[in-house]
Design a protein around this motif. Structure first.
Motif, mmCIF file in Angstrom:
data_model
loop_
_atom_site.group_PDB
_atom_site.id
_atom_site.type_symbol
_atom_site.label_atom_id
_atom_site.label_comp_id
_atom_site.label_asym_id
_atom_site.label_seq_id
_atom_site.Cartn_x
_atom_site.Cartn_y
_atom_site.Cartn_z
ATOM 1 N N LEU A 23 0.822 -1.207 0.000
ATOM 2 C CA LEU A 23 0.000 0.000 0.000
ATOM 3 C C LEU A 23 0.858 1.260 0.000
ATOM 4 O O LEU A 23 0.535 2.244 -0.672
ATOM 5 C CB LEU A 23 -0.948 -0.005 1.205
ATOM 6 C CG LEU A 23 -2.099 -1.008 1.121
ATOM 7 C CD1 LEU A 23 -2.913 -0.987 2.409
ATOM 8 C CD2 LEU A 23 -2.998 -0.712 -0.078
ATOM 9 N N ASN A 24 1.959 1.238 0.733
ATOM 10 C CA ASN A 24 2.870 2.388 0.695
ATOM 11 C C ASN A 24 3.482 2.545 -0.692
ATOM 12 O O ASN A 24 3.679 3.670 -1.170
ATOM 13 C CB ASN A 24 3.966 2.223 1.749
ATOM 14 C CG ASN A 24 3.561 2.774 3.110
ATOM 15 O OD1 ASN A 24 3.327 3.971 3.261
ATOM 16 N ND2 ASN A 24 3.452 1.895 4.095
ATOM 17 N N LEU A 25 3.758 1.438 -1.347
ATOM 18 C CA LEU A 25 4.318 1.494 -2.694
ATOM 19 C C LEU A 25 3.293 2.048 -3.676
ATOM 20 O O LEU A 25 3.605 2.911 -4.509
ATOM 21 C CB LEU A 25 4.754 0.093 -3.132
ATOM 22 C CG LEU A 25 5.560 0.007 -4.431
ATOM 23 C CD1 LEU A 25 6.886 0.737 -4.286
ATOM 24 C CD2 LEU A 25 5.793 -1.447 -4.820
ATOM 25 N N LEU A 26 2.073 1.577 -3.573
ATOM 26 C CA LEU A 26 1.019 2.039 -4.476
ATOM 27 C C LEU A 26 0.686 3.515 -4.263
ATOM 28 O O LEU A 26 0.407 4.247 -5.211
ATOM 29 C CB LEU A 26 -0.238 1.185 -4.283
ATOM 30 C CG LEU A 26 -0.182 -0.237 -4.865
ATOM 31 C CD1 LEU A 26 -1.319 -1.085 -4.313
ATOM 32 C CD2 LEU A 26 -0.243 -0.194 -6.386
ATOM 33 N N ARG A 27 0.704 3.963 -3.012
ATOM 34 C CA ARG A 27 0.382 5.359 -2.705
ATOM 35 C C ARG A 27 1.465 6.301 -3.213
ATOM 36 O O ARG A 27 1.191 7.410 -3.666
ATOM 37 C CB ARG A 27 0.219 5.546 -1.192
ATOM 38 C CG ARG A 27 -1.050 4.969 -0.624
ATOM 39 C CD ARG A 27 -1.056 5.063 0.888
ATOM 40 N NE ARG A 27 -1.272 6.420 1.362
ATOM 41 C CZ ARG A 27 -0.348 7.171 1.959
ATOM 42 N NH1 ARG A 27 0.869 6.709 2.146
ATOM 43 N NH2 ARG A 27 -0.635 8.386 2.377
#
Length: 280
Positions: A23-27
């Protein structure tokens, strides 16, 4: 609608860690994701709110076959969150309940399965569920009927034993199920998280992966939990994020306990190289 990508594991095997990283990567933001907002981006399949709109009565008044029958509609509803692929956390084994698949193939794009050494899993399970001793946790992960009952916020869940869970997800070769060992992530996070990112088709450079790993570090997760709590922490647990390491069993388990775990799970432990040399 977005297809579902299942983030699957036996409880306390690194599922949430993988979820936070992705999720941090996608954000792709300059500040860490608020862990208490994860469910808005990556829901849990066990959240009963996905299924209740399709029920003919309160879930507590329905029989098991009727509750099971709600799964396909609930899974389809999750796909309506957004048009992109949706990461869904699950601890269910790969299979069916009352003839209804626990993972609906028609709305699924694939899965990442995280496996962790049961010698370490028992320590986290004991802490997570507030068990009085390790022997209780050893029995828990060996129970083929283990799962979680319907509760105020969650649907029934079906774990099986650690071995049964692992077997269900990996026994039959499936190119859409990508298996990763927790220990490999601990040893080489950039390599393993980078590999999973490529498998899922998430475009990211080395700098973005490094940042997402930093934002998903246990130091960061523990800091957030200490300051704001964590909604997914079990009621009987002091903390959700413990240590995030592997091999802690060597400092805690007795020889008899190790032998018992190996006897319970020898086949799957052998498959992943989890049986210590001195216990072969």
């Amino acid at each position: 609608m977005g297809a579902l990508i299942w983030l699957a594991s036996y409880p306390k095997s690194g599922n949430t860690w993988m979820r936070v990283f992705l999720l941090n990567l996608l954000r792709d933001k300059d500040e860490p994701l608020d862990i208490n907002k994860m469910a808005s981006f990556s829901p849990m399949d066990a959240a009963r709110a996905w299924y209740e709109p399709f029920a003919s009565a309160p879930l507590e008044k329905l029989g098991e076959p009727e509750i099971a029958g709600l799964l396909p509609a609930g899974h389809k509803r999750i796909t309506e969150l957004r048009p992109d692929p949706i990461l869904v956390k699950t601890h269910n084994f790969f299979g069916s309940w009352h003839g209804v698949p626990l993972q609906t193939a028609a709305v699924s794009a694939g899965a990442v399965y995280i496996v962790r050494n049961p010698l370490d899993v028992v320590l986290s399970v004991r802490s997570h569920f507030g068990m009085p001793d390790i022997d209780r946790a050893i029995g828990y992960i060996a129970n083929e009927n283990m799962g979680a009952r319907l509760s105020r916020e969650r649907m029934p869940e079906f774990f099986r034993s650690w071995s049964g869970h692992v077997r269900s997800w990996i026994e039959k070769a499936n190119p859409k199920i990508h298996v990763v060992k927790y220990e490999d992530i601990v040893d080489a996070p950039n390599v393993q998280f980078g590999r999973i990112s490529r498998v899922l088709g998430i475009p990211a450079n080395e700098k973005q992966i490094d940042r997402a790993i930093r934002f998903a570090s246990f130091e960061q997760l523990q800091k957030q939990e200490a300051e704001h709590g964590f909604a997914e922490r079990a009621p009987n647990s002091d903390t959700f994020f413990r240590q995030g390491k592997s091999g802690g069993w060597r400092e805690t388990l007795t020889r008899e306990q190790v032998e018992r775990i190996v006897a319970d799970h020898r086949e799957q432990m052998e498959r992943f190289g989890y049986i210590p040399e001195e216990y072969r």
